[in-house]
Every structure is written in structure tokens, then in C-alpha cells.
Write a protein that holds these residues in place. Structure first.
Motif, PDB file in Angstrom:
ATOM      1  N   GLY A  94      -3.764  11.670  16.347  1.00 16.40           N
ATOM      2  CA  GLY A  94      -3.843  10.219  16.220  1.00 16.40           C
ATOM      3  C   GLY A  94      -3.348   9.641  14.920  1.00 16.40           C
ATOM      4  O   GLY A  94      -3.730   8.524  14.559  1.00 16.40           O
ATOM      5  N   TYR A  95      -2.498  10.345  14.191  1.00 19.25           N
ATOM      6  CA  TYR A  95      -1.931   9.799  12.968  1.00 19.25           C
ATOM      7  C   TYR A  95      -0.649   9.032  13.267  1.00 19.25           C
ATOM      8  O   TYR A  95       0.161   9.457  14.087  1.00 19.25           O
ATOM      9  N   GLU A  96      -0.473   7.924  12.557  1.00 21.86           N
ATOM     10  CA  GLU A  96       0.760   7.145  12.655  1.00 21.86           C
ATOM     11  C   GLU A  96       1.644   7.479  11.456  1.00 21.86           C
ATOM     12  O   GLU A  96       1.176   7.497  10.316  1.00 21.86           O
ATOM     13  N   VAL A  97       2.911   7.737  11.731  1.00 21.65           N
ATOM     14  CA  VAL A  97       3.876   8.031  10.670  1.00 21.65           C
ATOM     15  C   VAL A  97       4.508   6.726  10.200  1.00 21.65           C
ATOM     16  O   VAL A  97       4.900   5.891  11.016  1.00 21.65           O
ATOM     17  N   VAL A  98       4.601   6.546   8.898  1.00 20.00           N
ATOM     18  CA  VAL A  98       5.212   5.339   8.320  1.00 20.00           C
ATOM     19  C   VAL A  98       6.304   5.785   7.361  1.00 20.00           C
ATOM     20  O   VAL A  98       6.048   6.548   6.422  1.00 20.00           O
ATOM     21  N   ILE A  99       7.530   5.314   7.607  1.00 21.07           N
ATOM     22  CA  ILE A  99       8.685   5.742   6.801  1.00 21.07           C
ATOM     23  C   ILE A  99       9.479   4.528   6.343  1.00 21.07           C
ATOM     24  O   ILE A  99       9.774   3.622   7.134  1.00 21.07           O
ATOM     25  N   GLY A 100       9.817   4.513   5.092  1.00 19.95           N
ATOM     26  CA  GLY A 100      10.774   3.556   4.551  1.00 19.95           C
ATOM     27  C   GLY A 100      11.951   4.320   3.969  1.00 19.95           C
ATOM     28  O   GLY A 100      11.800   5.462   3.539  1.00 19.95           O
TER      29      GLY A 100
ATOM     30  N   GLY B 241      -3.889   1.214  12.401  1.00 18.22           N
ATOM     31  CA  GLY B 241      -4.686   0.080  11.964  1.00 18.22           C
ATOM     32  C   GLY B 241      -5.221   0.209  10.555  1.00 18.22           C
ATOM     33  O   GLY B 241      -5.695  -0.769   9.972  1.00 18.22           O
ATOM     34  N   ALA B 242      -5.159   1.391   9.976  1.00 18.64           N
ATOM     35  CA  ALA B 242      -5.643   1.609   8.612  1.00 18.64           C
ATOM     36  C   ALA B 242      -4.597   1.117   7.610  1.00 18.64           C
ATOM     37  O   ALA B 242      -3.435   0.912   7.955  1.00 18.64           O
ATOM     38  N   PRO B 243      -4.992   0.900   6.348  1.00 17.36           N
ATOM     39  CA  PRO B 243      -4.002   0.530   5.323  1.00 17.36           C
ATOM     40  C   PRO B 243      -2.938   1.625   5.182  1.00 17.36           C
ATOM     41  O   PRO B 243      -3.153   2.778   5.565  1.00 17.36           O
ATOM     42  N   LEU B 244      -1.815   1.251   4.602  1.00 16.28           N
ATOM     43  CA  LEU B 244      -0.746   2.226   4.394  1.00 16.28           C
ATOM     44  C   LEU B 244      -1.234   3.386   3.538  1.00 16.28           C
ATOM     45  O   LEU B 244      -1.975   3.198   2.564  1.00 16.28           O
ATOM     46  N   GLY B 245      -0.811   4.584   3.917  1.00 17.39           N
ATOM     47  CA  GLY B 245      -1.192   5.767   3.156  1.00 17.39           C
ATOM     48  C   GLY B 245      -0.360   5.921   1.902  1.00 17.39           C
ATOM     49  O   GLY B 245       0.585   5.160   1.654  1.00 17.39           O
ATOM     50  N   THR B 246      -0.686   6.911   1.085  1.00 15.53           N
ATOM     51  CA  THR B 246       0.081   7.210  -0.127  1.00 15.53           C
ATOM     52  C   THR B 246       1.388   7.885   0.270  1.00 15.53           C
ATOM     53  O   THR B 246       1.387   8.846   1.029  1.00 15.53           O
ATOM     54  N   ARG B 247       2.482   7.401  -0.249  1.00 23.20           N
ATOM     55  CA  ARG B 247       3.788   7.901   0.160  1.00 23.20           C
ATOM     56  C   ARG B 247       4.297   8.980  -0.787  1.00 23.20           C
ATOM     57  O   ARG B 247       3.987   8.981  -1.978  1.00 23.20           O
TER      58      ARG B 247
ATOM     59  N   ASP C  68      16.992   8.735   0.719  1.00 21.17           N
ATOM     60  CA  ASP C  68      15.654   9.105   0.270  1.00 21.17           C
ATOM     61  C   ASP C  68      14.663   8.523   1.278  1.00 21.17           C
ATOM     62  O   ASP C  68      14.741   7.336   1.605  1.00 21.17           O
ATOM     63  N   ALA C  69      13.747   9.345   1.760  1.00 26.07           N
ATOM     64  CA  ALA C  69      12.765   8.900   2.757  1.00 26.07           C
ATOM     65  C   ALA C  69      11.384   8.846   2.118  1.00 26.07           C
ATOM     66  O   ALA C  69      10.896   9.841   1.580  1.00 26.07           O
ATOM     67  N   ASN C  70      10.755   7.674   2.155  1.00 22.04           N
ATOM     68  CA  ASN C  70       9.386   7.511   1.688  1.00 22.04           C
ATOM     69  C   ASN C  70       8.458   7.698   2.877  1.00 22.04           C
ATOM     70  O   ASN C  70       8.453   6.867   3.799  1.00 22.04           O
ATOM     71  N   VAL C  71       7.684   8.774   2.876  1.00 17.80           N
ATOM     72  CA  VAL C  71       6.896   9.170   4.045  1.00 17.80           C
ATOM     73  C   VAL C  71       5.405   9.099   3.733  1.00 17.80           C
ATOM     74  O   VAL C  71       4.953   9.590   2.684  1.00 17.80           O
ATOM     75  N   SER C  72       4.657   8.489   4.646  1.00 15.50           N
ATOM     76  CA  SER C  72       3.194   8.507   4.559  1.00 15.50           C
ATOM     77  C   SER C  72       2.632   8.553   5.968  1.00 15.50           C
ATOM     78  O   SER C  72       3.348   8.316   6.949  1.00 15.50           O
ATOM     79  N   VAL C  73       1.351   8.867   6.087  1.00 11.14           N
ATOM     80  CA  VAL C  73       0.678   8.882   7.390  1.00 11.14           C
ATOM     81  C   VAL C  73      -0.631   8.112   7.272  1.00 11.14           C
ATOM     82  O   VAL C  73      -1.191   7.976   6.171  1.00 11.14           O
ATOM     83  N   ARG C  74      -1.104   7.602   8.394  1.00 13.05           N
ATOM     84  CA  ARG C  74      -2.375   6.880   8.416  1.00 13.05           C
ATOM     85  C   ARG C  74      -2.913   6.857   9.839  1.00 13.05           C
ATOM     86  O   ARG C  74      -2.167   7.086  10.802  1.00 13.05           O
ATOM     87  N   LYS C  75      -4.190   6.579   9.953  1.00 15.38           N
ATOM     88  CA  LYS C  75      -4.757   6.315  11.262  1.00 15.38           C
ATOM     89  C   LYS C  75      -4.301   4.916  11.686  1.00 15.38           C
ATOM     90  O   LYS C  75      -4.205   4.014  10.856  1.00 15.38           O
TER      91      LYS C  75
END
Length: 486
Positions: free
Chosen positions: A13-19, A214-220, A205-212
Motif C-alpha cells: 500500500g505504498y505510493e511512489v512519488v517521483i519528481g 493520503g499521507a504527507p510527502l515522504g523524504t526524498r 536525476d530522479a527524486n524518489v520518495s514513498v508514502r502511504k
């Protein structure tokens, strides 16, 4: 981590967030603030002038063509092009940075906002852009392990770059690769970058973090200098798995810059990640504000080619292609031109699309060639498509014709068809005779069909095609067989 454990973590159930931050080296003949050349592969330190070396008393002078490249990108991405932007000094200390700072842009970049749209499979995605700013590249540290020495090559120092920064809109490694490929296509299409990833002209360069969810953005964590699409996906997948495992094991993610090792398939921390405040940005006193007149933007706009997205929309409107086909065919100007020539000459747009995306692309990929190196001209492909459309050859026979054309056994389609005896049988009388013989030799199968076993029909069609040595018209064979079976 075991593969089994990695797989289980990915479904918790983790969401991947990438910039993304992409450095596109601009296709100028000289550097961004000096007249030194930018050609790749020169002997170390032979393309660095006094300005690049930061000798006392030297002053930077803006390269007009680099600004024009930024304008072109802004127009291509639907961005706002700032009428006035400012250059800043980004302060950090590395041996390959002669001045002790990098000239970049911070608060007021030249290109602001915009978006990149692309397809992931048949799903359309859009990634929003924060900015694209002009800056100079640093030099390069060279490490000679076998003699225990390091050196500095300043040929790249001052090379003009556009750093293109996205919002954290990307949600998977596959989406990240699709975005990077689309951006790569755009910068090469409009001619501002040669896109050579091996030479460092297009670095991601890929800034990658994960979060549950609806949770705030994780540390990238920032994965630096990804120079191939294959490694890009591998690096992000590994980093996601690593971060999820750390969180599951109760550890906090620390912000860091990491490198990907393609030999091990792993990322490893290189240094603690800096924030903007750590660079102590301030306006560069040696460079006045960059002012871009509206007339200059209009001049650049008038010289722009038809953009991939615009061309794709036109292919849908003019040729009735699905949007997916049109997007695929506009991967490069050469591919789009190849399609349009084949479609117009054959009058078979959808068939041309299918063949180019299928047979032609498959053969090019197998040989690691580009569409510009295709050995069968678009007019020759069109001639083959006409022979499929008029029933001269079946689709399978046409592939054999393409084999011969590709191998250089001639460029005249009709000659190849005759020489290889691939002409399709369209004589109904001759075909009826074959069908009668097949039915007589396979009476039990005929009875099975008449008893309601539909699979027997397909088997009979196969026997007819085999008896005709593949020359029977499949549609005609189906129709005649149905008639004779009642």
C-alpha cells in the motif's frame, strides 16, 4: 533483500512519488558565457578559455543562441517565457568548479510552468513542469585508479544547460521512463539538444520518495546522472524497494544524493542532500537581468517546426488513425515522414501505421537501427501495401516479400512476388477444386463440423491453406468452404 521480500513490500500500500530534474545540453557551437567550443571528445583542457578557467579579470557574456534554445523549449511545452529573468551564483566547492560557484538561475528562471503529455500503454499521462532554467555545466574529475592519481578536465566547464524541473507528479518507474522518453523526443525534435545520453547531453536525476496514500510527502532521495532509460527504471525500482524496506523495519529515510551502480543493480548514498539555502544563492553582479522582447519570442515561434503533439493530432484528423498510433509514429521527424509518404502513396493509412509500428520497427529494433537507416524506402513499402490491399499477396506472404526487400534482394515489389511465387490464388475455380479434395480426404472432420463442432471448420481452413501452399485467399477460402459445408 531477497526477491520474495522485495515483491511483498511492493504490495503493502505504498505510493511512489517521483519528481525529475533533467539537464539538456544545448546544441550551441560555443559555451554559455564564453566563446570556447563545446565539441565532444576533445583532449582534456583543450576547450577551456580564460573565462571557463575563472582567471582574474574575466567576465561572462551571455550566449544569445542558448537563450533562443530556452525560448524554443518554452514554446514547445506551453510554458510562460519570462520577459525578464535573473542569473544567480550557486555556491559550492568542488575541484571541477573553478570559480567556486556555478552561474545558474534561481528565483526568476527564463521558462516557467508548462507540461509534458505522453502515453503509458494506451493511457494518457501529463506531468506538470515547475521551470526550466539556464545554467553552466561544471568540469569533470578524472580518476586514474591504476596510478593512484586524479585530474580535472575543464572542457565541459561553461557548457550551456537547460535544467528542466517537474512537479512530483510521477507515480512509477515505468511512468518516469515514459516521461523521460517524451522529453527526450521533444528536445531533439526542436533541435536544441542532440539527446546523446552516453555523452552526457541528456542527463536525468530522479527524486524518489514513498508514502502511504493520503499521507504527507515522504523524504526524498535524489538518484543522480541516470544516462540510460534501462538503468533509470532499474534504479528507481531498487530505490523504491529499499525505501519501503527501511520504513517497514522502523528506520527513517534520510535525505541524500545517491548513485546507481548498474553492475550490482543497487543505489548507494554519495552525500547528504543539500537544500537551496546551503547554496547561498545571490544575484550574479557580473550579469545584468536577461530581457526577452516579445518580438524575439515571435521570431523564434515562426521558425519552430510542427511539434510532435500537433503532428499527432493532425495524423488523427487527416488519416483517421487512433491517437496511440499517431503518438507512436511521431517519435521522430524521420518516422513521421516515413509514415506520411507510405500512407499517401498507398492510400492505406491504417495498414501503413500497423506495418511501421509492427514489422518495420521490429526489424529495426532487432538490428539496433534507427528509422533513418531503414533499407526499404517508404515508396517501396507503399507498393507492398497496395499488393496486400488488392489481394495480390496475403499478409503472411507480404512478410516474406519484406524479408527479401530488407535483405536487398531487389526493390521492385512485383518482381519479388513473381520470383518467389508468392502471388495469392484468387481463381475461385482452382480454389474450389482444392476445397473439394480436402473435404473428400477428411470426411470425418466434415461430419464433426456438421454435428456442431465449430473447431473442425478452422482445421479444414488450415488444411485448405496448406494444400494451396499458402497461396489461397483466406477470406475467399472461408467463404467457399462455408458454402460447400452448407
Amino acid at each position: 533483500m531477497s526477491n520474495q521480500k522485495q515483491a511483498s513490500l511492493l504490495v503493502q500500500g505504498y505510493e511512489v512519488v517521483i519528481g525529475f530534474e533533467t539537464h539538456a545540453q544545448l546544441a550551441t557551437n560555443s559555451k554559455i558565457f564564453s566563446r570556447a567550443p563545446t565539441a565532444f571528445g576533445a583532449e582534456p583542457n583543450t576547450q577551456a578559455c580564460a573565462v571557463d578557467l575563472a582567471l582574474p579579470g574575466t567576465l561572462p557574456v551571455m550566449n544569445r543562441e542558448a537563450v533562443a534554445c530556452a525560448i524554443r523549449l518554452g514554446l514547445a511545452l506551453g510554458s510562460h517565457i519570462a520577459e525578464q529573468s535573473v542569473f544567480a551564483r550557486k555556491n559550492y566547492f568542488y575541484p571541477d568548479l573553478p570559480k567556486g560557484y556555478q552561474i545558474s538561475q534561481f528565483e526568476i528562471p527564463v521558462v516557467q510552468g508548462g507540461e509534458v503529455s505522453f502515453f503509458l500503454g494506451d493511457e494518457k499521462k501529463t506531468v506538470r513542469l515547475v521551470r526550466a532554467h539556464l545554467e553552466e555545466d561544471a568540469g569533470k574529475s578524472l580518476h586514474e585508479d591504476f596510478i593512484g592519481q586524479s585530474g580535472i578536465d575543464l572542457n565541459r566547464a561553461g557548457t550551456p544547460l537547460l535544467e528542466i524541473v517537474t512537479e512530483p507528479d510521477i507515480r512509477s518507474s515505468a511512468e518516469a521512463v515514459a516521461y523521460a522518453k517524451e522529453l527526450h523526443k521533444i528536445v531533439t525534435w526542436i533541435g536544441i539538444c542532440d539527446g546523446n545520453m552516453q555523452e552526457g547531453s541528456f542527463r536525468c536525476d530522479a527524486n524518489v520518495s514513498v508514502r502511504k496514500p493520503g499521507a504527507p510527502l515522504g523524504t526524498r532521495r535524489e538518484i543522480k546522472n541516470l544516462n540510460s532509460f534501462k538503468f533509470m527504471q532499474q534504479a528507481i525500482d531498487y530505490e523504491v524497494r529499499w525505501q519501503i524496506e527501511q520504513i517497514e523495519d522502523g528506520h527513517a529515510i534520510q535525505q541524500a544524493t545517491v548513485l546507481f551502480d548498474p553492475d550490482t543493480g543497487e543505489t548507494r548514498a554519495m552525500r547528504t542532500k543539500e537544500d537551496a539555502a546551503d547554496y547561498r544563492y545571490f544575484p550574479d553582479p557580473d550579469l545584468p537581468p536577461l530581457v526577452i522582447a516579445r518580438s524575439w519570442v515571435d521570431e523564434v515561434k515562426a521558425s519552430m517546426p510542427e511539434l510532435p503533439r500537433q503532428m499527432a493530432e493532425r495524423l488523427v484528423a487527416d488519416y483517421g488513425l487512433p491517437e496511440y498510433d499517431a503518438t507512436t509514429l511521431t517519435q521522430s521527424p524521420a518516422m513521421a515522414a516515413y509514415f506520411e509518404t507510405a500512407a499517401k502513396a498507398s492510400g492505406q493509412a491504417k495498414m501503413a501505421s500497423n506495418w511501421i509500428m509492427g514489422e518495420v520497427s521490429r526489424r529495426l529494433n532487432n538490428e539496433e537501427k534507427d528509422i533513418a537507416q531503414v533499407p526499404v524506402s517508404a515508396d517501396t513499402l507503399a507498393a507492398l501495401l497496395r499488393r496486400i490491399a488488392d489481394g495480390t499477396v496475403s499478409n503472411n506472404a507480404a512478410k516474406q516479400v519484406m524479408d527479401a526487400l530488407w535483405a536487398g534482394e531487389g526493390q521492385d515489389v512485383d518482381t519479388v512476388i513473381e520470383a518467389k511465387g508468392l502471388k495469392q490464388m484468387n481463381d475461385s475455380g482452382a480454389l474450389e477444386k482444392i476445397i473439394d479434395e480436402v473435404m473428400a480426404a477428411n470426411a470425418p472432420m466434415v461430419e464433426q463440423f456438421r454435428a456442431g463442432k465449430d473447431k473442425a471448420f478452422n482445421a479444414l481452413v488450415g488444411l485448405v491453406m496448406k494444400a494451396s501452399k499458402g497461396k489461397a485467399n483466406p477470406q475467399q477460402a472461408n467463404e467457399l468452404l462455408k458454402q460447400k459445408l452448407g
